[in-house]
Design a protein around this motif. Structure first.
Motif, PDB file in Angstrom:
ATOM      1  N   SER A 139       9.967   9.665   3.019  1.00 22.57           N
ATOM      2  CA  SER A 139       9.299   8.404   2.704  1.00 22.57           C
ATOM      3  C   SER A 139       8.126   8.191   3.662  1.00 22.57           C
ATOM      4  O   SER A 139       8.131   8.692   4.798  1.00 22.57           O
ATOM      5  N   THR A 140       7.133   7.448   3.213  1.00 26.73           N
ATOM      6  CA  THR A 140       5.985   7.132   4.075  1.00 26.73           C
ATOM      7  C   THR A 140       6.438   6.257   5.245  1.00 26.73           C
ATOM      8  O   THR A 140       5.898   6.355   6.349  1.00 26.73           O
ATOM      9  N   THR A 158      -4.360  10.000   5.608  1.00 30.31           N
ATOM     10  CA  THR A 158      -3.222   9.787   4.704  1.00 30.31           C
ATOM     11  C   THR A 158      -2.867   8.308   4.594  1.00 30.31           C
ATOM     12  O   THR A 158      -3.319   7.485   5.395  1.00 30.31           O
ATOM     13  N   THR A 159      -1.999   8.015   3.634  1.00 32.19           N
ATOM     14  CA  THR A 159      -1.490   6.650   3.484  1.00 32.19           C
ATOM     15  C   THR A 159      -0.807   6.199   4.779  1.00 32.19           C
ATOM     16  O   THR A 159      -1.020   5.077   5.250  1.00 32.19           O
ATOM     17  N   SER A 160      -0.023   7.088   5.375  1.00 32.54           N
ATOM     18  CA  SER A 160       0.682   6.697   6.612  1.00 32.54           C
ATOM     19  C   SER A 160      -0.298   6.461   7.759  1.00 32.54           C
ATOM     20  O   SER A 160      -0.083   5.559   8.577  1.00 32.54           O
ATOM     21  N   ASP A 161      -1.396   7.240   7.829  1.00 35.23           N
ATOM     22  CA  ASP A 161      -2.395   7.002   8.888  1.00 35.23           C
ATOM     23  C   ASP A 161      -2.930   5.574   8.790  1.00 35.23           C
ATOM     24  O   ASP A 161      -3.078   4.874   9.801  1.00 35.23           O
ATOM     25  N   MET A 162      -3.229   5.159   7.559  1.00 32.86           N
ATOM     26  CA  MET A 162      -3.774   3.802   7.376  1.00 32.86           C
ATOM     27  C   MET A 162      -2.704   2.755   7.689  1.00 32.86           C
ATOM     28  O   MET A 162      -2.993   1.719   8.313  1.00 32.86           O
ATOM     29  N   VAL A 186       4.925  -2.960   5.739  1.00 37.96           N
ATOM     30  CA  VAL A 186       3.615  -2.315   5.610  1.00 37.96           C
ATOM     31  C   VAL A 186       3.315  -2.065   4.137  1.00 37.96           C
ATOM     32  O   VAL A 186       4.121  -1.471   3.420  1.00 37.96           O
ATOM     33  N   GLY A 187       2.141  -2.517   3.698  1.00 38.42           N
ATOM     34  CA  GLY A 187       1.646  -2.140   2.364  1.00 38.42           C
ATOM     35  C   GLY A 187       0.497  -1.185   2.587  1.00 38.42           C
ATOM     36  O   GLY A 187      -0.491  -1.549   3.241  1.00 38.42           O
ATOM     37  N   ALA A 188       0.612   0.038   2.117  1.00 34.43           N
ATOM     38  CA  ALA A 188      -0.428   1.037   2.402  1.00 34.43           C
ATOM     39  C   ALA A 188      -0.690   1.871   1.156  1.00 34.43           C
ATOM     40  O   ALA A 188       0.247   2.299   0.487  1.00 34.43           O
ATOM     41  N   GLU A 189      -1.960   2.062   0.856  1.00 32.55           N
ATOM     42  CA  GLU A 189      -2.301   2.794  -0.369  1.00 32.55           C
ATOM     43  C   GLU A 189      -3.526   3.677  -0.180  1.00 32.55           C
ATOM     44  O   GLU A 189      -4.552   3.228   0.328  1.00 32.55           O
TER      45      GLU A 189
END
Ligand code: ACO
Length: 332
Positions: free
Chosen positions: A91-92, A51-55, A139-142
């Motif tokens: 939210s992430t 997921t985005t949060s994992d990254m 954190v910027g995550a996509e």
């Protein structure tokens, strides 16, 4: 007065790589066309269950480890993403905070597309300068592959997945401080980059049958022209406002959308090649993660030294834009 210092950087790129040749098997395109028009050779794609949060967590752990700040001292977490784990809620940022073991910290997402990292940098700076917070993880995550239409050759060649994170902390030493951050937006260009996706502006019922409604849609050529204009003005303005010459910037780190856009802006500023950071070839456009991923590459190459001045420059859907003058101020 407290100042905000940029302490550390970390990033994460998923293992799987999607090359231009892979894409040429999916849509009518070629390695030659993509390389010539964008400079992109490959991009990283998240695993099915990633997921985005994992990254974001993977990038954040590195940033924390490199910061010299104890994880328990972090009092706020902001995530910039347009591909959150869940649309609407939670939210992430709250998910990342939970996975990092940070119960109780203020956590929220912001949506400013490719300008996201510059926006969260400006928010972190403001919270620290006001005295409300001391150590902020941004954190910027996509996971853009989840919102990319792999039958649309105009967009699927551009985007990739990944995350970058930074620790911003309070200091009373002005020499260490983030010098300035500019941000702006203009909704009159909203239709250039859009993901209809069943929001109240385009409810699910109205979109029934439109299979691509949940994917990013872009008017590439118009976006290109506005991007060059806006990115150039961004940096010209912030350098002039702070009376800093472009030659005093060690690392110009623009949003990594297209090599030709970056080259046009670099040339307009008379930047030397060694000042301009280029990672678009290996990561593609990772939106809110693109600037911190590029910064992390400079850090891991050993070229980012304490006291170096970074100039950030971003542009994205909304339209949004932003620039920042950031000295690298590590604690260790
Ligand atoms: N392969 C082969 N041909 C293609 C492809 C492709 N992947 N994509 C488009 N083409 C064709 C078009 O169909 C068109 O063909 P035609 O002349 O027969 O009509 C021709 O190539 C030229 O198309 P353009 O769209 O004018 O191509 P352009 O040179 O503008 O490149 C691109 C397209 C790469 C998308 C470019 O416009 C771009 O990078 N735009 C900016 C993207 C950006 O910066 N986005 C910002 C932020 S993203 C965010 O916020 C999430």
């Amino acid at each position: 007065m407290a100042y905000a210092a940029f302490r550390s950087i970390g990033a994460y790129a998923p293992k799987k790589i999607l090359t231009n040749d892979d894409l040429a098997k999916m849509v009518d395109t070629s390695d030659e066309w993509i390389t010539k028009r964008t400079g992109i050779k490959e991009r990283h794609i998240a695993a099915e269950n990633e997921t985005t949060s994992d990254m974001g967590v993977a990038a954040a752990k590195l940033a924390i480890e490199r910061s010299g700040i104890n994880v328990t001292e972090i009092d706020m977490l902001i995530c910039a993403t347009i591909s959150p784990d869940y649309f609407c809620m939670p939210s992430t940022a709250t998910i990342i905070a939970n996975k990092l073991g940070l119960p109780g910290v203020t956590a929220f997402d912001i949506s400013a597309a490719c300008t996201g990292f510059v926006y969260i940098l400006s928010i972190a700076k403001a919270f620290i300068e006001s005295g409300m917070k001391k150590n902020i993880l941004i954190v910027g995550a996509e996971r853009l592959s989840a919102i990319t239409d792999y039958s649309d050759r105009g967009t699927c060649i551009l985007f990739g997945d990944g995350a970058g994170a930074a620790l911003i902390s309070a200091t009373d030493n002005k020499e260490e401080a983030i010098i300035d951050v500019h941000t702006g937006a203009d909704g009159t260009y909203a239709d250039l980059l859009m993901t209809p996706n069943g929001g109240t502006g385009s409810p699910h019922d109205a979109l029934e049958g439109e299979a691509n409604a949940c994917f990013m849609q872009m008017k590439g050529n118009e976006t290109f022209k506005v991007a060059v204009r806006t990115l150039t003005k961004d940096v010209v303005d912030i350098l002039a406002d702070n009376d800093i010459a472009a030659e005093h910037v060690q690392h110009f780190i623009p949003h990594q959308a297209n090599y030709r856009i970056i080259k046009a802006v670099g040339d307009a500023l008379n930047m030397k090649d060694e000042q301009v950071v280029l990672t678009v070839g290996k990561y593609g456009n990772t939106s809110g993660a693109s600037i911190p991923m590029a910064m992390n590459d400079v850090y891991e190459s050993g070229k980012l030294q304490a006291g170096d001045l970074m100039l950030l420059d971003a542009f994205g859907g909304g339209l949004t834009w932003g620039s920042a003058l950031v000295p690298f101020s590590p604690l260790k």
